[in-house]
Design a protein around this motif. Structure first.
Motif, short mmCIF file in Angstrom:
data_model
loop_
_atom_site.label_atom_id
_atom_site.label_comp_id
_atom_site.label_asym_id
_atom_site.label_seq_id
_atom_site.Cartn_x
_atom_site.Cartn_y
_atom_site.Cartn_z
N ARG A 108 -62.25 67.20 139.21
CA ARG A 108 -61.43 68.16 139.94
C ARG A 108 -60.82 69.19 139.00
O ARG A 108 -60.75 70.38 139.34
CB ARG A 108 -60.31 67.42 140.70
CG ARG A 108 -59.44 68.34 141.52
CD ARG A 108 -60.22 69.05 142.61
NE ARG A 108 -59.34 69.94 143.33
CZ ARG A 108 -59.68 71.15 143.75
NH1 ARG A 108 -60.92 71.60 143.58
NH2 ARG A 108 -58.82 71.91 144.37
N ILE A 109 -60.41 68.77 137.82
CA ILE A 109 -59.88 69.71 136.83
C ILE A 109 -60.95 70.73 136.45
O ILE A 109 -60.70 71.93 136.39
CB ILE A 109 -59.35 68.96 135.59
CG1 ILE A 109 -58.07 68.19 135.94
CG2 ILE A 109 -59.08 69.92 134.43
CD1 ILE A 109 -57.59 67.25 134.86
N SER A 110 -62.16 70.24 136.23
CA SER A 110 -63.27 71.14 135.89
C SER A 110 -63.53 72.13 137.03
O SER A 110 -63.74 73.32 136.79
CB SER A 110 -64.52 70.31 135.60
OG SER A 110 -65.61 71.14 135.30
N GLU A 111 -63.52 71.65 138.27
CA GLU A 111 -63.72 72.53 139.42
C GLU A 111 -62.63 73.60 139.49
O GLU A 111 -62.93 74.78 139.74
CB GLU A 111 -63.70 71.72 140.72
CG GLU A 111 -64.89 70.83 140.93
CD GLU A 111 -64.71 69.90 142.12
OE1 GLU A 111 -63.72 70.05 142.87
OE2 GLU A 111 -65.57 69.02 142.29
N ALA A 166 -62.12 80.14 134.32
CA ALA A 166 -62.11 79.65 132.94
C ALA A 166 -63.53 79.34 132.53
O ALA A 166 -64.40 79.09 133.34
CB ALA A 166 -61.23 78.41 132.81
N GLY A 167 -63.75 79.30 131.28
CA GLY A 167 -65.09 79.04 130.77
C GLY A 167 -65.63 80.31 130.15
O GLY A 167 -65.06 81.38 130.24
N GLY A 168 -66.77 80.19 129.53
CA GLY A 168 -67.34 81.35 128.86
C GLY A 168 -66.41 81.81 127.77
O GLY A 168 -66.07 81.06 126.87
N LEU A 169 -65.97 83.06 127.85
CA LEU A 169 -65.09 83.61 126.82
C LEU A 169 -63.61 83.47 127.16
O LEU A 169 -62.76 83.74 126.31
CB LEU A 169 -65.42 85.10 126.61
CG LEU A 169 -66.84 85.39 126.12
CD1 LEU A 169 -67.07 86.89 126.05
CD2 LEU A 169 -67.07 84.74 124.76
N ARG A 170 -63.29 83.06 128.38
CA ARG A 170 -61.89 82.95 128.78
C ARG A 170 -61.33 81.60 128.31
O ARG A 170 -61.90 80.56 128.55
CB ARG A 170 -61.76 83.06 130.28
CG ARG A 170 -60.32 83.09 130.72
CD ARG A 170 -60.14 83.70 132.07
NE ARG A 170 -58.73 83.67 132.42
CZ ARG A 170 -58.29 83.53 133.65
NH1 ARG A 170 -59.14 83.43 134.64
NH2 ARG A 170 -57.01 83.50 133.89
N VAL A 171 -60.17 81.65 127.67
CA VAL A 171 -59.55 80.46 127.11
C VAL A 171 -58.57 79.88 128.15
O VAL A 171 -57.84 80.60 128.81
CB VAL A 171 -58.79 80.81 125.81
CG1 VAL A 171 -58.03 79.61 125.27
CG2 VAL A 171 -59.76 81.34 124.76
N VAL A 172 -58.58 78.56 128.26
CA VAL A 172 -57.65 77.86 129.15
C VAL A 172 -56.28 77.86 128.48
O VAL A 172 -56.13 77.44 127.33
CB VAL A 172 -58.13 76.41 129.42
CG1 VAL A 172 -57.12 75.67 130.28
CG2 VAL A 172 -59.51 76.41 130.06
N THR A 173 -55.28 78.35 129.23
CA THR A 173 -53.94 78.48 128.68
C THR A 173 -53.02 77.40 129.25
O THR A 173 -53.38 76.68 130.18
CB THR A 173 -53.35 79.86 129.02
OG1 THR A 173 -53.26 79.97 130.45
CG2 THR A 173 -54.21 80.98 128.46
N LEU A 174 -51.83 77.35 128.70
CA LEU A 174 -50.83 76.38 129.15
C LEU A 174 -50.45 76.63 130.61
O LEU A 174 -50.22 75.68 131.36
CB LEU A 174 -49.60 76.45 128.25
CG LEU A 174 -48.54 75.38 128.44
CD1 LEU A 174 -49.13 73.99 128.28
CD2 LEU A 174 -47.41 75.58 127.45
N SER A 175 -50.41 77.88 131.03
CA SER A 175 -50.08 78.17 132.43
C SER A 175 -51.15 77.64 133.37
O SER A 175 -50.86 77.19 134.47
CB SER A 175 -49.86 79.67 132.65
OG SER A 175 -51.06 80.37 132.41
N MET A 176 -52.40 77.66 132.94
CA MET A 176 -53.48 77.09 133.76
C MET A 176 -53.33 75.57 133.85
O MET A 176 -53.56 74.98 134.91
CB MET A 176 -54.85 77.46 133.20
CG MET A 176 -55.17 78.94 133.30
SD MET A 176 -56.69 79.34 132.45
CE MET A 176 -57.77 79.47 133.85
N VAL A 177 -52.93 74.94 132.77
CA VAL A 177 -52.71 73.48 132.79
C VAL A 177 -51.54 73.16 133.71
O VAL A 177 -51.60 72.17 134.46
CB VAL A 177 -52.47 72.94 131.36
CG1 VAL A 177 -52.07 71.48 131.39
CG2 VAL A 177 -53.72 73.14 130.50
#
Length: 173
Positions: free
Chosen positions: A47-50, A57-68
């Motif tokens: 579910r997190i991946s979805e 997110a993915g590719g060149l976009r970085v997962v940030t703390l706000s996304m978490v």
């Protein structure tokens, strides 16, 4: 940092990686000793991946703390996974009732006004306006709010969260 989440690689900043790792460790620890723990953790990772894919997110976009933080808000607090009611289904054909508690999902300060609004079937904005009037006109609103914040419990179990959802659904009808 690169992390493999449910078979997909994501780039995470260090804070996001630490927070997501701590979140998953907490969930896993709360599920220890339960049958199917690995399957539940795998489902949560899926579910997190979805969610990360949905949010681009993915590719060149970085997962940030706000996304978490958004992930944690969507999936829920780890406490619900250690709840004995977790995973049980409830009959939707009979009402669950009402319980006065803070609504931490739609809170501005402590969730007192939104919780009162759900309990009495009034919108949270109306309850906030009433609280503001009490504060401005009578000066008692601040003390009453603080007392209610202390006295009203926040939802802790999956039953409590389900009850909040049902009260919210009744209010919007």
């Amino acid at each position: 940092m690169t992390a493999n989440i449910s078979g997909t690689s994501f780039m995470l900043d260090e804070d996001a990686y630490r927070e997501l790792n701590a979140y998953m460790d907490d969930i896993s620890a709360r599920l220890s000793g339960q049958d199917g723990r690995e399957d539940i953790v795998d489902d949560i990772e899926s579910r997190i991946s979805e969610l990360l894919h949905e949010w681009g997110a993915g590719g060149l976009r970085v997962v940030t703390l706000s996304m978490v933080d958004r992930i944690k808000a969507t999936i829920g607090d780890p406490e619900i996974f250690g709840d004995p009611d977790f995973g049980k289904t409830y009959k939707n054909d009979r009402p669950m009732g009402k319980k006065l508690m803070r609504d931490t999902r739609h809170k501005v300060l402590g969730g007192v006004c939104s919780g009162l609004g759900l309990y009495f079937g009034i919108g949270a904005a109306v309850m906030r306006a009433l609280a503001l009037i009490l504060i401005i006109c009578f000066g008692t609103g601040v003390m009453a709010y603080i007392i209610l914040w202390i006295v009203m419990p926040k939802p802790k179990t999956s039953y409590d969260f389900r009850l909040l959802e049902e009260m919210d659904a009744k209010q919007t009808l």
